[in-house]
Design an enzyme around this catalytic site. Structure first.
Site, PDB file in Angstrom:
ATOM      1  N   HIS A  49       0.842  -1.192   0.000  1.00 19.05           N
ATOM      2  CA  HIS A  49       0.000   0.000   0.000  1.00 19.05           C
ATOM      3  C   HIS A  49       0.879   1.245   0.000  1.00 19.05           C
ATOM      4  O   HIS A  49       2.097   1.159   0.221  1.00 19.05           O
ATOM      5  CB  HIS A  49      -0.944   0.015   1.204  1.00 19.05           C
ATOM      6  CG  HIS A  49      -0.273  -0.170   2.532  1.00 19.05           C
ATOM      7  ND1 HIS A  49       0.683   0.678   3.015  1.00 19.05           N
ATOM      8  CD2 HIS A  49      -0.415  -1.131   3.472  1.00 19.05           C
ATOM      9  CE1 HIS A  49       1.080   0.269   4.197  1.00 19.05           C
ATOM     10  NE2 HIS A  49       0.447  -0.844   4.497  1.00 19.05           N
TER      11      HIS A  49
HETATM   12  P1  TYD Z   1      -2.286  -3.863   7.536  1.00 19.01           P
HETATM   13  O1  TYD Z   1      -2.385  -2.436   7.099  1.00 19.01           O
HETATM   14  O2  TYD Z   1      -2.851  -4.922   6.660  1.00 19.01           O
HETATM   15  O3  TYD Z   1      -0.770  -4.224   7.903  1.00 19.01           O
HETATM   16  P2  TYD Z   1       0.512  -4.175   6.940  1.00 19.01           P
HETATM   17  O4  TYD Z   1       0.284  -3.059   6.003  1.00 19.01           O
HETATM   18  O5  TYD Z   1       1.645  -3.893   7.845  1.00 19.01           O
HETATM   19  O6  TYD Z   1       0.615  -5.498   6.265  1.00 19.01           O
HETATM   20  O7  TYD Z   1      -2.962  -3.950   8.976  1.00 19.01           O
HETATM   21  C1  TYD Z   1      -3.316  -5.176   9.583  1.00 19.01           C
HETATM   22  C2  TYD Z   1      -4.427  -4.929  10.596  1.00 19.01           C
HETATM   23  O8  TYD Z   1      -3.978  -4.105  11.677  1.00 19.01           O
HETATM   24  C3  TYD Z   1      -5.623  -4.228   9.988  1.00 19.01           C
HETATM   25  O9  TYD Z   1      -6.788  -4.830  10.550  1.00 19.01           O
HETATM   26  C4  TYD Z   1      -5.519  -2.803  10.482  1.00 19.01           C
HETATM   27  C5  TYD Z   1      -4.789  -2.952  11.799  1.00 19.01           C
HETATM   28  N1  TYD Z   1      -3.924  -1.805  12.113  1.00 19.01           N
HETATM   29  C6  TYD Z   1      -4.288  -0.921  13.113  1.00 19.01           C
HETATM   30  O10 TYD Z   1      -5.357  -1.060  13.753  1.00 19.01           O
HETATM   31  N2  TYD Z   1      -3.470   0.132  13.426  1.00 19.01           N
HETATM   32  C7  TYD Z   1      -2.284   0.324  12.765  1.00 19.01           C
HETATM   33  O11 TYD Z   1      -1.547   1.287  13.089  1.00 19.01           O
HETATM   34  C8  TYD Z   1      -1.926  -0.586  11.712  1.00 19.01           C
HETATM   35  C9  TYD Z   1      -0.627  -0.403  10.943  1.00 19.01           C
HETATM   36  C10 TYD Z   1      -2.758  -1.628  11.427  1.00 19.01           C
END
Ligand code: TYD
Length: 132
Positions: A49
């Site tokens: 992303h």
């Molecule tokens: P995601 O954005 O998919 O993680 P990455 O980009 O690191 O692979 O996030 C995974 C889950 O965690 C999603 O349900 C959102 C939650 N999340 C939060 O609640 N707060 C945060 O600061 C982050 C980064 C994720």
């Protein structure tokens, strides 16, 4: 492409090591949030992303992983493999973290509170926004 590898001093003595990231020393933004990723399946990619508003520091405080950075024009792959090197990522960069070692703990320091609305999770949409 607005990213930078920041190698920081290890404050060490005979008790062991200590690493500091501090605003205006080796961290260019106000810190609002930290999270860390561990126990990652070595075959998966995380991230995938771009963020419209957030800047980040990524530090592999244990183990190693790779990060693919993409500004919509060029791509760069960086390996993070020690706790004293941080990868600074500006806003509007597509990033993918992958090739996690089983023991990898990836610490992420962010300039914003979490807000899903500032995420771009579709690569074509990212290209459209970043290239105008
Ligand atoms: P995601 O954005 O998919 O993680 P990455 O980009 O690191 O692979 O996030 C995974 C889950 O965690 C999603 O349900 C959102 C939650 N999340 C939060 O609640 N707060 C945060 O600061 C982050 C980064 C994720």
């Amino acid at each position: 492409m607005n990213y930078e590898l920041i190698n920081t001093n290890i404050c060490g003595d005979d008790r062991g090591h200590l690493i500091v990231f501090e605003k205006n020393m080796n961290c260019p933004f106000d810190v609002k949030r930290i999270f860390y990723i561990y126990g990652t399946n070595g075959k998966v990619a995380r991230g995938c992303h771009a963020n419209r508003n957030s800047e980040f520091l990524l530090i592999s405080i244990n183990g190693n992983c790779k990060v693919k950075i993409d500004d919509g024009k060029t791509q760069k792959i960086v390996e993070l493999s020690n706790p004293h090197t941080a990868l600074y990522l500006d806003k509007m960069l597509w990033k993918e973290m992958y090739d996690f070692s089983a023991d990898c703990i990836l610490l992420v320091i962010a300039s914003t509170n979490y807000d899903e609305r500032e995420y771009i999770r579709d690569y074509e949409e990212f290209l459209k926004e970043v290239n105008g």
